[in-house]
Design a protein around this motif. Structure first.
Motif, short mmCIF file in Angstrom:
data_model
loop_
_atom_site.label_atom_id
_atom_site.label_comp_id
_atom_site.label_asym_id
_atom_site.label_seq_id
_atom_site.Cartn_x
_atom_site.Cartn_y
_atom_site.Cartn_z
N PRO A 325 0.95 -1.39 -0.27
CA PRO A 325 0.08 -0.24 -0.07
C PRO A 325 0.91 1.04 -0.11
O PRO A 325 1.89 0.91 0.58
N GLN A 326 0.12 2.03 -0.14
CA GLN A 326 1.02 3.65 -0.26
C GLN A 326 1.53 4.01 1.29
O GLN A 326 1.28 3.33 2.61
N GLY A 327 3.26 4.50 1.28
CA GLY A 327 3.77 3.94 2.35
C GLY A 327 4.30 5.55 2.83
O GLY A 327 4.47 6.02 2.12
N LEU A 332 15.60 6.44 8.19
CA LEU A 332 16.26 7.73 6.95
C LEU A 332 17.74 6.60 7.79
O LEU A 332 18.16 6.98 8.91
N ALA A 333 18.49 5.87 7.04
CA ALA A 333 20.22 5.19 7.78
C ALA A 333 20.51 5.52 6.80
O ALA A 333 20.81 5.09 5.18
N ILE A 334 22.01 5.35 6.70
CA ILE A 334 23.05 4.67 5.79
C ILE A 334 23.60 3.18 6.68
O ILE A 334 23.79 3.46 7.40
N ASP A 335 23.86 2.01 5.61
CA ASP A 335 23.80 1.41 6.21
C ASP A 335 25.36 0.91 6.25
O ASP A 335 26.52 1.98 5.00
N GLU A 336 26.21 -0.51 6.17
CA GLU A 336 27.42 -0.22 6.55
C GLU A 336 28.26 -0.36 4.95
O GLU A 336 28.78 -0.22 4.39
N SER A 337 27.29 -0.58 3.75
CA SER A 337 27.98 -0.88 2.72
C SER A 337 28.37 0.06 1.54
O SER A 337 28.45 0.82 1.30
N GLY A 338 27.32 1.16 2.51
CA GLY A 338 27.19 3.30 1.78
C GLY A 338 26.10 3.04 1.61
O GLY A 338 26.24 4.08 0.96
N ALA A 339 25.28 2.44 1.24
CA ALA A 339 23.59 2.72 0.57
C ALA A 339 23.02 3.72 1.68
O ALA A 339 22.72 3.10 3.09
N VAL A 340 22.05 4.66 0.98
CA VAL A 340 21.85 5.48 2.18
C VAL A 340 20.07 5.26 1.71
O VAL A 340 19.14 4.89 0.77
N ASP A 345 6.43 2.94 6.50
CA ASP A 345 5.55 2.16 7.43
C ASP A 345 4.89 1.25 6.31
O ASP A 345 4.22 0.05 6.79
N ASN A 346 4.97 0.98 5.46
CA ASN A 346 4.34 -0.09 4.76
C ASN A 346 5.28 -1.38 4.57
O ASN A 346 5.27 -2.40 3.75
N GLY A 347 6.98 -1.61 5.13
CA GLY A 347 7.47 -2.39 4.53
C GLY A 347 8.97 -2.25 3.87
O GLY A 347 9.52 -2.66 3.58
N ASN A 348 8.34 -1.14 3.11
CA ASN A 348 9.22 -1.29 2.13
C ASN A 348 10.34 -0.47 1.80
O ASN A 348 10.52 0.38 3.04
N VAL A 349 11.46 -1.12 1.63
CA VAL A 349 13.14 -0.01 2.22
C VAL A 349 13.23 -0.38 0.71
O VAL A 349 13.51 -0.69 -0.40
N ARG A 350 14.16 1.68 0.61
CA ARG A 350 14.14 1.83 -1.17
C ARG A 350 15.73 2.41 -0.75
O ARG A 350 15.65 3.17 0.55
#
Length: 444
Positions: A325-327, A332-340, A345-350
């Motif tokens: 659904p709409q999220g 917001l985070a920066i992970d260990e690989s350097g991805a922003v 809240d719909n569970g999607n991660v971009r």
């Protein structure tokens, strides 16, 4: 000449030690500054004339040559900020500097100069940009949201302004189950219909819809599948036949695995082939146009998916779909690989950006500027951008910052030495002054 040479040498000593004390003071003042790199004093002699053959030496004095260990590692401390990042090893983060604001749009105007830093305490400002405590804007490679490819040809400021994510209509349903090979109908014969399996899918507007699969055994290795989607046009698809066992291609397939899919009632079976995708394609319309969906049952001739083995009931192993659904923006985070990374809240991660690590042939030749930043020089060479942890670039540590590499105890030890040497040079001036006074007194 010897006395004047002594005076000049002592004066150079005073200047050199004063510069050393100033560097020590700068280091101590920045002992708590994130990412600060200490400056060291390296003394070099100045020689005017010196010859062992001529048995002569004229004092020249000393100069203080600062040494910049721009890449020396500082201690890494974990923080509670998911947008903070530290480098463990070689390299720098690329940042930019705002020099003004566009009067029409209110957007910042950035300098053309690339800056580099190891200060990774980034936070999101009111405009959505990631900015560190010195006011520098984080830069990264953008990621194409349609293809997922990283555009390494350009750097851009990291900005997260999309606080809503559009709904994702379901386009794929994965289904894996074991159909009972011995099941019979209520009268002890075939056909034998199994209870329907249902899952929530999403239409183009993000509305939840129900998709139900109904299996009916019609033969030893033959089943029919019917798909129901209330509220859709059509609302019922199939029934289409699914065959288990038998032959496929050049030879037999494993017993209990899919060997054929029929096309019927709006369900289009994928062509058969060893380990090919065994799936049905169909279209639904919940009022917003055709929505193409693929129902993946596994692979032809493969037990990883839908099978028919001995059992009395249907065993559902996997039933999931890729819609959402709409999220609303969650984090917001920066992970260990350097991805922003943005989480909704719909569970999607971009993944929106990829941080590169800038490396230099001689990082100690970088010029320092305000805010613990650096600029490239001819001596340092041009920046080479690499993925974190690759080809000599350092690793990234998420939710962490790198501290100053200043050792207070070592700095105070250097201060004691510099103070004593400064005093000794001052005594040389006093002695030279007394010698000159004696020369003047000869005439009396």
């Amino acid at each position: 000449m010897s006395i004047s040479g002594a005076i000049n040498a002592a004066i150079s000593g005073l200047k050199a030690q004063a510069a050393a004390i100033a560097m020590i003071a700068d280091n101590v003042a920045n002992a708590s500054t994130p990412g600060y790199k200490a400056t060291e004093s390296r003394f070099q002699t100045m020689v005017t004339q010196s010859s062992a053959q001529a048995n002569m030496h004229s004092p020249g004095g000393v100069i203080n040559q600062p040494y910049f260990a721009n890449q020396a590692q500082g201690g890494i401390t974990q923080t509670g900020s998911p947008t903070s990042v530290a480098i463990a090893g070689a390299g720098f983060l690329t940042v930019s500097k705002a020099i003004g604001e566009n009067s029409a749009t209110g957007e910042p105007i950035f300098e053309a100069t690339d800056y580099f830093t190891r200060v990774g305490d980034f936070t999101q400002n009111a405009q959505g940009y990631l900015v560190n405590s010195a006011g520098y804007y984080l830069q990264a490679w953008p990621i194409d949201q349609r293809t997922g490819e990283i555009d390494t040809s350009r750097l851009t400021e990291v900005r997260v302004s999309d606080l809503l994510e559009a709904p994702v209509p379901t386009s794929l349903v994965d289904y894996a189950a074991n159909l009972p090979s011995e099941v019979l109908g209520t009268n002890g014969s075939l056909p034998a219909e199994l209870p329907a399996s249902s899952i929530q899918v999403y239409d183009a507007l993000g509305n939840e819809r129900t998709l139900s699969l109904s299996w009916t055994r019609i033969g030893v290795g033959s089943w029919t599948l019917e798909v129901e989607a209330p509220g859709s046009t059509p609302a019922t698809l199939g029934p289409a036949t699914v065959e288990f066992g038998g032959s496929l291609g050049l030879g037999p397939v494993a017993a209990g695995t899919i060997s054929a899919l029929a096309t019927a009632g709006g369900l289009t079976g994928a062509p058969a082939g060893v380990n090919n995708d065994a799936s049905f394609s169909f279209n639904l319309n919940f009022g917003s146009g055709n929505q193409a969906i693929r129902l993946d049952l596994g692979a032809y001739g493969n037990t990883a998916g839908t099978t028919q083995f001995a059992s009395d009931t249907l065993t559902l192993n996997d039933f999931k779909q890729n819609g959402a659904p709409q999220g609303d923006f969650k984090s917001l985070a920066i992970d260990e690989s350097g991805a922003v990374v943005v989480t909704y809240d719909n569970g999607n991660v971009r993944k929106l950006y990829q941080l590169p690590i800038a490396t230099f042939a001689n990082p100690d030749e970088l010029d320092r500027v305000d805010g613990n930043a650096f600029v490239a020089t001819p001596g340092s060479g041009a920046a080479v951008f690499k993925f974190p942890g690759g080809s000599g670039a350092g690793d990234l540590v998420s939710a962490a910052i790198e501290g100053s590499n200043v050792d207070i105890a070592a700095e105070f030890a250097k201060l004691i030495v510099a103070q004593r040497v400064y005093s000794a040079n001052a005594r040389i001036l006093t002695a030279a002054d007394e010698l000159l006074q004696e020369i003047i007194n000869i005439r009396r």
